[in-house]
Structures are given as C-alpha cells and as structure tokens.
Design a protein around this motif. Structure first.
Motif, PDB file in Angstrom:
ATOM      1  N   VAL A  56      -8.603   7.474 -15.681  1.00 15.01           N
ATOM      2  CA  VAL A  56      -7.920   6.245 -15.269  1.00 15.01           C
ATOM      3  C   VAL A  56      -6.853   6.586 -14.229  1.00 15.01           C
ATOM      4  O   VAL A  56      -5.983   7.423 -14.481  1.00 15.01           O
ATOM      5  CB  VAL A  56      -7.278   5.535 -16.482  1.00 15.01           C
ATOM      6  CG1 VAL A  56      -6.658   4.209 -16.043  1.00 15.01           C
ATOM      7  CG2 VAL A  56      -8.324   5.309 -17.583  1.00 15.01           C
ATOM      8  N   LYS A  57      -6.949   5.961 -13.080  1.00 11.78           N
ATOM      9  CA  LYS A  57      -6.038   6.257 -11.968  1.00 11.78           C
ATOM     10  C   LYS A  57      -5.420   4.980 -11.413  1.00 11.78           C
ATOM     11  O   LYS A  57      -5.992   3.897 -11.532  1.00 11.78           O
ATOM     12  CB  LYS A  57      -6.800   6.950 -10.822  1.00 11.78           C
ATOM     13  CG  LYS A  57      -7.679   8.119 -11.240  1.00 11.78           C
ATOM     14  CD  LYS A  57      -6.869   9.316 -11.695  1.00 11.78           C
ATOM     15  CE  LYS A  57      -7.787  10.484 -12.065  1.00 11.78           C
ATOM     16  NZ  LYS A  57      -7.017  11.619 -12.647  1.00 11.78           N
ATOM     17  N   MET A  58      -4.275   5.148 -10.794  1.00  9.52           N
ATOM     18  CA  MET A  58      -3.675   4.036 -10.072  1.00  9.52           C
ATOM     19  C   MET A  58      -4.408   3.861  -8.740  1.00  9.52           C
ATOM     20  O   MET A  58      -4.765   4.844  -8.083  1.00  9.52           O
ATOM     21  CB  MET A  58      -2.196   4.303  -9.815  1.00  9.52           C
ATOM     22  CG  MET A  58      -1.480   3.163  -9.110  1.00  9.52           C
ATOM     23  SD  MET A  58       0.263   3.531  -8.823  1.00  9.52           S
ATOM     24  CE  MET A  58       0.117   4.752  -7.506  1.00  9.52           C
ATOM     25  N   LEU A  59      -4.654   2.605  -8.363  1.00  9.14           N
ATOM     26  CA  LEU A  59      -5.343   2.316  -7.107  1.00  9.14           C
ATOM     27  C   LEU A  59      -4.576   1.236  -6.348  1.00  9.14           C
ATOM     28  O   LEU A  59      -4.264   0.185  -6.909  1.00  9.14           O
ATOM     29  CB  LEU A  59      -6.775   1.836  -7.393  1.00  9.14           C
ATOM     30  CG  LEU A  59      -7.642   1.490  -6.176  1.00  9.14           C
ATOM     31  CD1 LEU A  59      -7.940   2.743  -5.357  1.00  9.14           C
ATOM     32  CD2 LEU A  59      -8.953   0.832  -6.619  1.00  9.14           C
ATOM     33  N   PRO A  60      -4.247   1.476  -5.060  1.00 11.02           N
ATOM     34  CA  PRO A  60      -3.576   0.441  -4.269  1.00 11.02           C
ATOM     35  C   PRO A  60      -4.577  -0.606  -3.758  1.00 11.02           C
ATOM     36  O   PRO A  60      -5.673  -0.256  -3.304  1.00 11.02           O
ATOM     37  CB  PRO A  60      -2.970   1.237  -3.107  1.00 11.02           C
ATOM     38  CG  PRO A  60      -3.816   2.456  -2.982  1.00 11.02           C
ATOM     39  CD  PRO A  60      -4.375   2.754  -4.334  1.00 11.02           C
ATOM     40  N   PHE A  61      -4.194  -1.867  -3.848  1.00  8.94           N
ATOM     41  CA  PHE A  61      -5.021  -2.985  -3.391  1.00  8.94           C
ATOM     42  C   PHE A  61      -4.289  -3.727  -2.278  1.00  8.94           C
ATOM     43  O   PHE A  61      -3.064  -3.839  -2.310  1.00  8.94           O
ATOM     44  CB  PHE A  61      -5.270  -3.980  -4.526  1.00  8.94           C
ATOM     45  CG  PHE A  61      -6.196  -3.485  -5.604  1.00  8.94           C
ATOM     46  CD1 PHE A  61      -7.492  -3.978  -5.702  1.00  8.94           C
ATOM     47  CD2 PHE A  61      -5.767  -2.539  -6.527  1.00  8.94           C
ATOM     48  CE1 PHE A  61      -8.342  -3.522  -6.694  1.00  8.94           C
ATOM     49  CE2 PHE A  61      -6.606  -2.083  -7.515  1.00  8.94           C
ATOM     50  CZ  PHE A  61      -7.907  -2.581  -7.604  1.00  8.94           C
ATOM     51  N   ILE A  62      -5.067  -4.265  -1.360  1.00  6.02           N
ATOM     52  CA  ILE A  62      -4.480  -5.089  -0.295  1.00  6.02           C
ATOM     53  C   ILE A  62      -5.204  -6.425  -0.233  1.00  6.02           C
ATOM     54  O   ILE A  62      -6.437  -6.482  -0.223  1.00  6.02           O
ATOM     55  CB  ILE A  62      -4.560  -4.384   1.072  1.00  6.02           C
ATOM     56  CG1 ILE A  62      -3.607  -3.178   1.091  1.00  6.02           C
ATOM     57  CG2 ILE A  62      -4.215  -5.359   2.207  1.00  6.02           C
ATOM     58  CD1 ILE A  62      -3.624  -2.400   2.379  1.00  6.02           C
ATOM     59  N   ILE A  63      -4.402  -7.494  -0.204  1.00  9.33           N
ATOM     60  CA  ILE A  63      -4.920  -8.839   0.058  1.00  9.33           C
ATOM     61  C   ILE A  63      -4.540  -9.165   1.497  1.00  9.33           C
ATOM     62  O   ILE A  63      -3.359  -9.349   1.799  1.00  9.33           O
ATOM     63  CB  ILE A  63      -4.312  -9.892  -0.885  1.00  9.33           C
ATOM     64  CG1 ILE A  63      -4.575  -9.531  -2.347  1.00  9.33           C
ATOM     65  CG2 ILE A  63      -4.893 -11.273  -0.573  1.00  9.33           C
ATOM     66  CD1 ILE A  63      -3.911 -10.497  -3.336  1.00  9.33           C
ATOM     67  N   PRO A  64      -5.502  -9.214   2.412  1.00  8.10           N
ATOM     68  CA  PRO A  64      -5.159  -9.544   3.801  1.00  8.10           C
ATOM     69  C   PRO A  64      -4.817 -11.025   3.935  1.00  8.10           C
ATOM     70  O   PRO A  64      -5.344 -11.867   3.198  1.00  8.10           O
ATOM     71  CB  PRO A  64      -6.437  -9.195   4.572  1.00  8.10           C
ATOM     72  CG  PRO A  64      -7.530  -9.296   3.572  1.00  8.10           C
ATOM     73  CD  PRO A  64      -6.938  -8.936   2.239  1.00  8.10           C
ATOM     74  N   SER A  65      -3.935 -11.328   4.845  1.00  7.59           N
ATOM     75  CA  SER A  65      -3.478 -12.712   5.044  1.00  7.59           C
ATOM     76  C   SER A  65      -3.924 -13.223   6.411  1.00  7.59           C
ATOM     77  O   SER A  65      -3.612 -12.608   7.438  1.00  7.59           O
ATOM     78  CB  SER A  65      -1.949 -12.777   4.936  1.00  7.59           C
ATOM     79  OG  SER A  65      -1.464 -14.043   5.293  1.00  7.59           O
ATOM     80  N   TYR A  66      -4.642 -14.352   6.405  1.00  5.15           N
ATOM     81  CA  TYR A  66      -5.132 -14.946   7.655  1.00  5.15           C
ATOM     82  C   TYR A  66      -4.549 -16.328   7.915  1.00  5.15           C
ATOM     83  O   TYR A  66      -4.821 -16.945   8.928  1.00  5.15           O
ATOM     84  CB  TYR A  66      -6.664 -15.030   7.623  1.00  5.15           C
ATOM     85  CG  TYR A  66      -7.324 -13.667   7.689  1.00  5.15           C
ATOM     86  CD1 TYR A  66      -7.551 -13.036   8.911  1.00  5.15           C
ATOM     87  CD2 TYR A  66      -7.707 -13.003   6.528  1.00  5.15           C
ATOM     88  CE1 TYR A  66      -8.153 -11.793   8.981  1.00  5.15           C
ATOM     89  CE2 TYR A  66      -8.306 -11.755   6.584  1.00  5.15           C
ATOM     90  CZ  TYR A  66      -8.523 -11.154   7.807  1.00  5.15           C
ATOM     91  OH  TYR A  66      -9.115  -9.907   7.861  1.00  5.15           O
TER      92      TYR A  66
END
Length: 556
Positions: A117-127
């Motif tokens: 189990v690892k930490m994962l960075p997520f990105i929500i792009p904004s348009y």
C-alpha cells in the motif's frame, strides 16, 4: 553492520520457510484435517471480506476454516481500481460515515502492509473557471476528515504546475488543477498475504473447495457445511458453531441454499478497466476525471509500470466468475479518456481489459447502481447463517471486525477484542529496492535465494516483463497456486497487465508448475488450452499464441 542485519533477516525468513509455510500448503492442510472437529467459524468465500474475516477470527483465537470455490480473490477482489481511498464521490453524496471509516482504514492499511500500500498523488485538471476551487474545497474537507492519518495536504495548481505533473493532458482551456493524495495497492497480492497471515494465526484455508450444502439439526439451525474438493472430487462434512456467507456477488446462491424463498440481497454492477502502455500519460501522478458522461468519476493511474484506466458501472443480471467487458464499456472509457489526453488511445492499444462485479446491497427502491452506497450489510437468518456483503476493499478490515463481533454474539463464542487494527500483514516491510519483487515484501529474499540456487530460475518468463521463473516455483510451493491462471492472473499480474504476454508465457509456466506439483503432460496441455481460451476475454481482438506447443493445443 548492514551485512549482519541482512544475515539475521535471512535466518528469520529461512526459519519461516521451513516451518510456518506448511500452514499455507494445500496438501498439508488436507492431510491434517480432523473431520470430528467442531470449528468455531466456517467462512464461505475467499475474497477480501472472507480473508479479512478469517484473519480477524483466527487472531482472536477462534478455530477458523475458510472454503473458496475457486482461487483466492478470483472474482471481484482481483479486479478493483487498485485504490485505497476514502471515496471522493461518497463525500459528494454526503455519506460522511463511510468516508470517515474508509479514511481511517486507509491509514491502517498503509501501516500494516507497507510493501503493498503506497501513497499516490492525484490531479484533477481544471478547464472551467471555478472547477479547481469547487473540487479543491471538497478535497480540503477530505483531508480534514482523515485527521492524523492524512497523507499530505491538498494543493491548488496553476496551469504550468499541472502540466509539469501531467505533460500529456489536453492543454486547451486548461487553467490549473487540484493535487490531492490517496492510496494505491495491488489487490490480489494483498489478498494472498491476508490468507498467509490468517494461516499463521492458526486458520485453515482451502481454495478450490465448493460448499454444496448447509448442514442443519432437527431445529433447522445450521451446524456446518458439506463441501467438495474440486481437485479430487472428495466430499467433506465440516461441523461448525457459526457459518459466515462472505461470497460477494454470490451471496444469494448461499442464501438460496439456506432458504429457497429468499429474496435476492445483492444487485451486481459490472466495472471494467483498460490497461495501456504508460507512454499515454508519462507521469507518476494519477489523473482523476471528476465527471464522466454517466456522472461517475474515472481514474487513469500508473500501476506496475503501465497505465490503468477505469471504471464503468453497468447493471448486470448474470453473476459469473469470469465476466467479460462489453464493447460499449470499452468505448465509454476510451471516449471519456480521449478528451483529456493529447495522444488518443484506441482499441488496438489495449494491452488487457478486465471486468469485475461489485456486490452492491439491494436498495429498497430502484436506483442506478452508481447511486447505491458501498456500505456493508450484516444479516443473520433464522437458521443462524451470517451474511456479510457490500463494502469495498479499503474497508475490508472493519467489515471483518464487525462480522466476527456479530459471529461471537450469534454463536455464543469466546469473547475477545479484534486485534487486526495493528496486526502486520504477512510480508510487511518498509524495505524498498525498486525491484519488481518488492510486492513480496520480506519474502523477496527467499525468492532470490531460489533463483540463486538454480540459474535457470533467474530467467524471465517473458522478455518484456521482469517476472522470474523462480516466482512460479515460489507460488506453487508457498502461495497455494494450483493452476497457471492462479499464477499469471493473481500471484503475478501478467494477465491483467498484458494478456498477450501472459498467453505467450502459459506454456513455460505450465512446465514449471507441473514439475513442482507433480503433474503430467496431460495436465500441462489442459492448463494451457484452458488458460488461452480464458485469456482471450482480456483482449478486444483474438490473439494467436507464439508458442508452438500453445498453437498446437489451440487448434485441437
């Protein structure tokens, strides 16, 4: 000093290899079974919930037997989005209780199984002008709800920062994004480690054991089960104080076995995932698409050096062990994904596509499956059959704890508090080498030892993937792999990462496993033929194997 530490660690792992591993050897378990024994708990189902329940029960000192009709995590538990998360969409639905529980369990999982189990960075792009503030404020609340188990703080990104993390996303109208943090894991590897952990706590676990009947006394109370060993055909009668139905989408089959008039408890939803080459996104960050054409979220995330994209939500009536992706589902994911990537993937780019069924608790009124909560539900019948269903991977431990608490009350078993919140899972280690064997945790040293003792086992099964022949031996000897599918789909993830590569590796896998398990050439041919037929379901177009022997078998 480092050498001494390594030697001490090897002594410990060698000791375990010579003793504790017998507790997770199928033939050994069968040879030691006492049919006159009355188990405290019999668990039907070897997915995340069943395995978690076996670990919780056995760690409390309860005599525990688990029976799985196929392989451990063969169904839904091997086909998730590989996320350990609180559930951003459940926050949007206002299901704060589920999110709070899941965020707590996320924190416990990364502590108890740090090798998986690892930490994962997520990105929500904004348009759109206010997108990043709308989602960002919600994710700030998400951070706050995680409390001391929070990973890192959510951040607002400008356009340049967003592109630096996701250089391959659509740049048109992009004004920035939101960076947040969640967890990622390998679902089936955790399932196998849970099974090993339960065995080390004293549980007996058997795969390829199908429960065919519930035994009852004169008062119509359940006293045990009748089960068939799929491999030998032998039938066994097991006695138990409590029987737990933890069969996921198949819970209604067991409920019908108990009461033919029982109204279905589960509404199944199919979700599919596509696996693509990592070059389509070229990032160690995940992309979260917050609103697809059907109102769900879609994830595109790095996984085992590939790009995993999912998921869909399609109501289904038929519950299959090996469901297939629909063309409409594949098109749905590709169509939604292409709006966000500069390079548009097509069907020919799909390396593997897999489908899984979610066991969602039947609502009181008709709803689309994406609206049904992932909360788990515990029920007990008049005959004392306990059924646990619903939930999700992240909350498996809490579900198991609740189930065992309920079983203790129902069966008047010896009371003892749950210990799993801080119980390290088999293989747990902080050691990270960057080697693909890291998924085995502390067992990686033993696999390397096998390879060192036999240079042939240092070879790769497929030149394009790092999977070693030594891993086949390890899986057959110590991880209860009984078929080449067990190895190629679940002990390693080759089938899920690249179905063509898995088909090409089938012949060599069969040869090695046959040698370990004492099987003949007829078994090998049968295994190769069955695997190739099954693996075609993981591809949008049929594939002809490159192995000569596989081609001969396929044409017969």
């Amino acid at each position: 000093m480092k050498q001494n530490i390594s030697q001490n660690r090897m002594k410990k792992t060698n000791t375990r290899e010579n003793s504790d591993n017998d507790s997770f050897k199928r033939d050994h378990i069968l040879s030691k079974l006492d049919l006159s024994k009355i188990w405290d708990v019999i668990i039907i189902g070897g997915g995340a919930t069943g395995l978690g329940t076996a670990l919780d029960a056995s760690s409390r000192g309860l005599k525990t037997l688990l029976l799985e009709q196929a392989d451990f995590a063969n169904g839904t538990s091997s086909r998730s989005t590989k996320l350990v998360h609180g559930g951003v969409r459940y926050l949007a639905q206002g299901n704060l209780g589920l999110v709070m529980d899941a965020l707590k369990e996320r924190g416990l999982m990364i502590k108890n199984a740090p090798h998986l189990v690892k930490m994962l960075p997520f990105i929500i792009p904004s348009y759109k002008a206010w997108d990043k503030y709308y989602y960002g404020i919600g994710l700030k609340i998400y951070d706050w709800m995680a409390k001391s188990l929070r990973f890192q703080k959510t951040k607002f990104l400008n356009r340049e920062e967003t592109l630096s993390h996701l250089p391959n996303i659509n740049k048109k109208n992009l004004n920035g994004g939101v960076l947040y943090f969640d967890g990622q894991f390998d679902d089936t590897r955790l399932a196998i480690n849970l099974a090993q952990s339960a065995a080390e706590q004293g549980a007996n676990l058997l795969n390829y054991f199908e429960v065919t009947e519930l035994s009852k006394d004169e008062n119509k109370k359940i006293t045990g089960v009748k089960a068939k060993d799929i491999e030998s055909g032998n039938v066994y009668n097991f006695k138990s104080k409590v029987v737990i139905n933890a069969t996921g989408v198949f819970v209604d089959n067991i409920l019908k076995m108990n009461d033919s008039s029982k109204i279905p408890l589960v509404k199944a939803s199919q979700g599919i995932h596509l696996v693509l080459d990592k070059s389509f996104m070229k990032s160690d960050h995940a992309l979260m698409i917050p609103s697809t054409s059907d109102g769900r979220v879609l994830f595109a995330l790095p996984w085992h050096d590939h790009l995993l994209v999912g998921t869909t939500d399609t109501p289904v009536e038929q519950h299959l062990l090996e469901p297939s992706a629909l063309d409409s589902e594949i098109d749905f994911i590709l169509n939604n994904l292409e709006e966000y990537l500069t390079r548009k993937p097509s069907k020919k780019d799909i390396l593997s596509v897999f489908a899984g069924l979610r066991p969602l608790v039947q609502p009181n009124k008709d709803k689309g499956t994406k609206e049904i909560s992932r909360d788990h539900k515990l029920t007990v019948s008049r005959s004392n059959l306990i059924t646990i269903t619903g939930g999700k991977w992240t909350t498996y431990r809490k579900m198991a704890e609740d189930t065992v608490d309920f079983a203790i009350e129902t069966g008047n078993l010896k009371k003892s508090p749950s210990k799993t919140d801080h119980l390290k899972i088999h293989g747990a280690t902080q050691k990270v080498t960057g080697n693909h064997l890291d998924i085995y945790g502390s067992d990686a040293d033993l696999i390397m030892k096998l390879a060192e003792e036999n240079p042939k086992l240092q070879e790769r099964l497929n030149p394009e993937f790092p999977v070693l022949k030594a891993e086949v031996v390890w899986a057959a000897k110590y991880e209860m792999a009984r078929t080449i599918e067990d190895f190629l789909a679940r002990r390693t993830r080759l089938l899920f990462l690249d179905a063509r590569a898995a088909i090409d590796a089938a012949e060599e896998t069969a040869i090695i496993m046959a040698d370990v398990l004492g099987k003949d050439s007829s078994w090998q041919n049968h295994q190769i033929k069955n695997f190739i037929k099954m693996a075609q379901n993981y591809l949008p177009e049929p594939y002809n194997p490159v192995n000569r022997k596989s081609q001969e078998i396929e044409t017969k």
